[in-house]
Write a protein that holds these residues in place. Structure first.
Motif, PDB file in Angstrom:
ATOM      1  N   LYS A  11       0.840  -1.202   0.000  1.00  0.00           N
ATOM      2  CA  LYS A  11       0.000   0.000   0.000  1.00  0.00           C
ATOM      3  C   LYS A  11       0.877   1.254   0.000  1.00  0.00           C
ATOM      4  CE  LYS A  11      -4.035   0.458   0.340  1.00  0.00           C
ATOM      5  NZ  LYS A  11      -5.092   0.726  -0.649  1.00  0.00           N
ATOM      6  N   ARG A  12       1.957   1.229   0.768  1.00  0.00           N
ATOM      7  CA  ARG A  12       2.856   2.392   0.830  1.00  0.00           C
ATOM      8  C   ARG A  12       3.482   2.662  -0.531  1.00  0.00           C
ATOM      9  NH1 ARG A  12       8.201   2.895   1.274  1.00  0.00           N
ATOM     10  NH2 ARG A  12       8.582   0.728   1.864  1.00  0.00           N
ATOM     11  N   THR A  13       3.990   1.627  -1.189  1.00  0.00           N
ATOM     12  CA  THR A  13       4.641   1.825  -2.484  1.00  0.00           C
ATOM     13  C   THR A  13       3.621   2.182  -3.560  1.00  0.00           C
ATOM     14  OG1 THR A  13       4.654  -0.564  -2.899  1.00  0.00           O
ATOM     15  CG2 THR A  13       6.637   0.380  -1.956  1.00  0.00           C
ATOM     16  N   GLU A  14       2.432   1.632  -3.456  1.00  0.00           N
ATOM     17  CA  GLU A  14       1.362   1.965  -4.397  1.00  0.00           C
ATOM     18  C   GLU A  14       1.035   3.458  -4.330  1.00  0.00           C
ATOM     19  OE1 GLU A  14      -3.298   1.307  -3.835  1.00  0.00           O
ATOM     20  OE2 GLU A  14      -2.228  -0.565  -4.186  1.00  0.00           O
ATOM     21  N   ARG A  15       1.096   4.010  -3.129  1.00  0.00           N
ATOM     22  CA  ARG A  15       0.783   5.426  -2.930  1.00  0.00           C
ATOM     23  C   ARG A  15       2.037   6.314  -3.014  1.00  0.00           C
ATOM     24  NH1 ARG A  15      -2.957   5.564   2.327  1.00  0.00           N
ATOM     25  NH2 ARG A  15      -2.661   7.797   2.009  1.00  0.00           N
ATOM     26  N   CYS A  16       3.193   5.715  -3.379  1.00  0.00           N
ATOM     27  CA  CYS A  16       4.462   6.446  -3.525  1.00  0.00           C
ATOM     28  C   CYS A  16       4.815   7.234  -2.262  1.00  0.00           C
ATOM     29  CB  CYS A  16       4.426   7.364  -4.734  1.00  0.00           C
ATOM     30  SG  CYS A  16       4.160   6.498  -6.290  1.00  0.00           S
ATOM     31  N   ALA A  23       4.441   6.378   8.808  1.00  0.00           N
ATOM     32  CA  ALA A  23       4.585   6.354  10.265  1.00  0.00           C
ATOM     33  C   ALA A  23       3.888   7.563  10.883  1.00  0.00           C
ATOM     34  CB  ALA A  23       6.060   6.332  10.656  1.00  0.00           C
ATOM     35  N   LYS A  24       4.090   8.718  10.283  1.00  0.00           N
ATOM     36  CA  LYS A  24       3.450   9.930  10.790  1.00  0.00           C
ATOM     37  C   LYS A  24       1.932   9.803  10.707  1.00  0.00           C
ATOM     38  CE  LYS A  24       3.414  14.918  10.364  1.00  0.00           C
ATOM     39  NZ  LYS A  24       3.940  16.090   9.651  1.00  0.00           N
ATOM     40  N   GLU A  25       1.431   9.284   9.601  1.00  0.00           N
ATOM     41  CA  GLU A  25      -0.009   9.095   9.405  1.00  0.00           C
ATOM     42  C   GLU A  25      -0.584   8.124  10.442  1.00  0.00           C
ATOM     43  OE1 GLU A  25      -3.022   7.490   5.927  1.00  0.00           O
ATOM     44  OE2 GLU A  25      -1.184   8.475   5.304  1.00  0.00           O
ATOM     45  N   LEU A  26       0.209   7.114  10.810  1.00  0.00           N
ATOM     46  CA  LEU A  26      -0.246   6.114  11.779  1.00  0.00           C
ATOM     47  C   LEU A  26      -0.020   6.563  13.225  1.00  0.00           C
ATOM     48  CD1 LEU A  26       1.033   2.802  10.117  1.00  0.00           C
ATOM     49  CD2 LEU A  26      -1.249   3.819   9.977  1.00  0.00           C
ATOM     50  N   GLY A  27       0.750   7.626  13.411  1.00  0.00           N
ATOM     51  CA  GLY A  27       1.025   8.120  14.760  1.00  0.00           C
ATOM     52  C   GLY A  27       2.058   7.301  15.505  1.00  0.00           C
ATOM     53  N   LEU A  49      -3.784  -0.386  15.567  1.00  0.00           N
ATOM     54  CA  LEU A  49      -4.549  -1.286  14.701  1.00  0.00           C
ATOM     55  C   LEU A  49      -5.613  -0.518  13.923  1.00  0.00           C
ATOM     56  CD1 LEU A  49      -5.238  -4.561  16.717  1.00  0.00           C
ATOM     57  CD2 LEU A  49      -3.866  -4.288  14.663  1.00  0.00           C
ATOM     58  N   LYS A  50      -6.284   0.377  14.603  1.00  0.00           N
ATOM     59  CA  LYS A  50      -7.330   1.179  13.967  1.00  0.00           C
ATOM     60  C   LYS A  50      -6.735   2.054  12.864  1.00  0.00           C
ATOM     61  CE  LYS A  50     -11.487   3.299  15.766  1.00  0.00           C
ATOM     62  NZ  LYS A  50     -12.113   3.944  16.898  1.00  0.00           N
ATOM     63  N   ALA A  51      -5.580   2.664  13.133  1.00  0.00           N
ATOM     64  CA  ALA A  51      -4.915   3.518  12.148  1.00  0.00           C
ATOM     65  C   ALA A  51      -4.451   2.708  10.941  1.00  0.00           C
ATOM     66  CB  ALA A  51      -3.738   4.249  12.785  1.00  0.00           C
ATOM     67  N   ILE A  52      -3.938   1.499  11.190  1.00  0.00           N
ATOM     68  CA  ILE A  52      -3.503   0.614  10.103  1.00  0.00           C
ATOM     69  C   ILE A  52      -4.703   0.237   9.237  1.00  0.00           C
ATOM     70  CG2 ILE A  52      -2.598  -1.681   9.546  1.00  0.00           C
ATOM     71  CD1 ILE A  52      -0.885  -1.429  12.129  1.00  0.00           C
ATOM     72  N   ALA A  53      -5.804  -0.124   9.879  1.00  0.00           N
ATOM     73  CA  ALA A  53      -7.023  -0.505   9.151  1.00  0.00           C
ATOM     74  C   ALA A  53      -7.487   0.643   8.257  1.00  0.00           C
ATOM     75  CB  ALA A  53      -8.117  -0.902  10.136  1.00  0.00           C
ATOM     76  N   LYS A  54      -7.449   1.838   8.789  1.00  0.00           N
ATOM     77  CA  LYS A  54      -7.856   3.013   8.010  1.00  0.00           C
ATOM     78  C   LYS A  54      -6.915   3.214   6.823  1.00  0.00           C
ATOM     79  CE  LYS A  54      -8.802   7.938   8.391  1.00  0.00           C
ATOM     80  NZ  LYS A  54      -8.763   9.119   9.237  1.00  0.00           N
ATOM     81  N   PHE A  55      -5.603   3.092   7.076  1.00  0.00           N
ATOM     82  CA  PHE A  55      -4.610   3.262   6.014  1.00  0.00           C
ATOM     83  C   PHE A  55      -4.799   2.221   4.911  1.00  0.00           C
ATOM     84  CE2 PHE A  55      -0.341   2.188   4.323  1.00  0.00           C
ATOM     85  CZ  PHE A  55      -0.056   3.381   3.685  1.00  0.00           C
ATOM     86  N   LEU A  56      -5.050   0.965   5.304  1.00  0.00           N
ATOM     87  CA  LEU A  56      -5.218  -0.123   4.340  1.00  0.00           C
ATOM     88  C   LEU A  56      -6.633  -0.201   3.772  1.00  0.00           C
ATOM     89  CD1 LEU A  56      -3.240  -2.967   6.144  1.00  0.00           C
ATOM     90  CD2 LEU A  56      -2.510  -1.665   4.145  1.00  0.00           C
ATOM     91  N   ASN A  57      -7.550   0.553   4.387  1.00  0.00           N
ATOM     92  CA  ASN A  57      -8.955   0.551   3.982  1.00  0.00           C
ATOM     93  C   ASN A  57      -9.586  -0.834   4.150  1.00  0.00           C
ATOM     94  OD1 ASN A  57     -11.256   1.922   3.144  1.00  0.00           O
ATOM     95  ND2 ASN A  57     -10.933   1.386   1.005  1.00  0.00           N
ATOM     96  N   ILE A  58      -9.292  -1.461   5.310  1.00  0.00           N
ATOM     97  CA  ILE A  58      -9.897  -2.747   5.672  1.00  0.00           C
ATOM     98  C   ILE A  58     -10.304  -2.688   7.146  1.00  0.00           C
ATOM     99  CG2 ILE A  58      -8.617  -4.100   3.956  1.00  0.00           C
ATOM    100  CD1 ILE A  58      -6.683  -4.972   6.135  1.00  0.00           C
ATOM    101  N   SER A  59     -11.043  -3.682   7.602  1.00  0.00           N
ATOM    102  CA  SER A  59     -11.488  -3.701   8.996  1.00  0.00           C
ATOM    103  C   SER A  59     -10.335  -4.084   9.927  1.00  0.00           C
ATOM    104  CB  SER A  59     -12.627  -4.712   9.169  1.00  0.00           C
ATOM    105  OG  SER A  59     -12.125  -6.030   9.058  1.00  0.00           O
ATOM    106  N   THR A  60     -10.480  -3.729  11.204  1.00  0.00           N
ATOM    107  CA  THR A  60      -9.449  -4.101  12.172  1.00  0.00           C
ATOM    108  C   THR A  60      -9.375  -5.619  12.317  1.00  0.00           C
ATOM    109  OG1 THR A  60     -11.009  -3.732  13.978  1.00  0.00           O
ATOM    110  CG2 THR A  60      -9.464  -1.966  13.508  1.00  0.00           C
TER     111      THR A  60
END
Length: 71
Positions: A11-16, A23-27, A49-60
């Motif tokens: 996901k990180r590389t897909e979004r360049c 890391a900053k986005e996830l806190g 976990l919640k921040a990761i789920a949001k970043f990946l656009n999937i459920s926790t």
């Protein structure tokens, strides 16, 4: 099944994005994020976990399925 680290890196590389940006986005710190991408983290704070789920656009719950077990 892909590990959480593989999902995060894809996901990180897909979004360049750099690890530092995600890391900053996830806190979290950049070194901690690096450990996550390399599947060296086996226990996650619920907030992270919640921040990761949001970043990946999937459920926790889906995130939990991809967390590696200690080897």
């Amino acid at each position: 099944m892909e590990t959480l680290g593989e999902l995060l890196k894809a996901k990180r590389t897909e979004r360049c994005l750099y690890q530092k940006e995600v890391a900053k986005e996830l806190g979290i710190t950049t070194p901690y994020y690096n450990f996550m991408e390399h599947d060296k983290v086996y226990s996650y704070d619920p907030k992270t976990l919640k921040a990761i789920a949001k970043f990946l656009n999937i459920s926790t719950e889906e995130v939990r399925k991809h967390i590696p077990t200690k080897r």
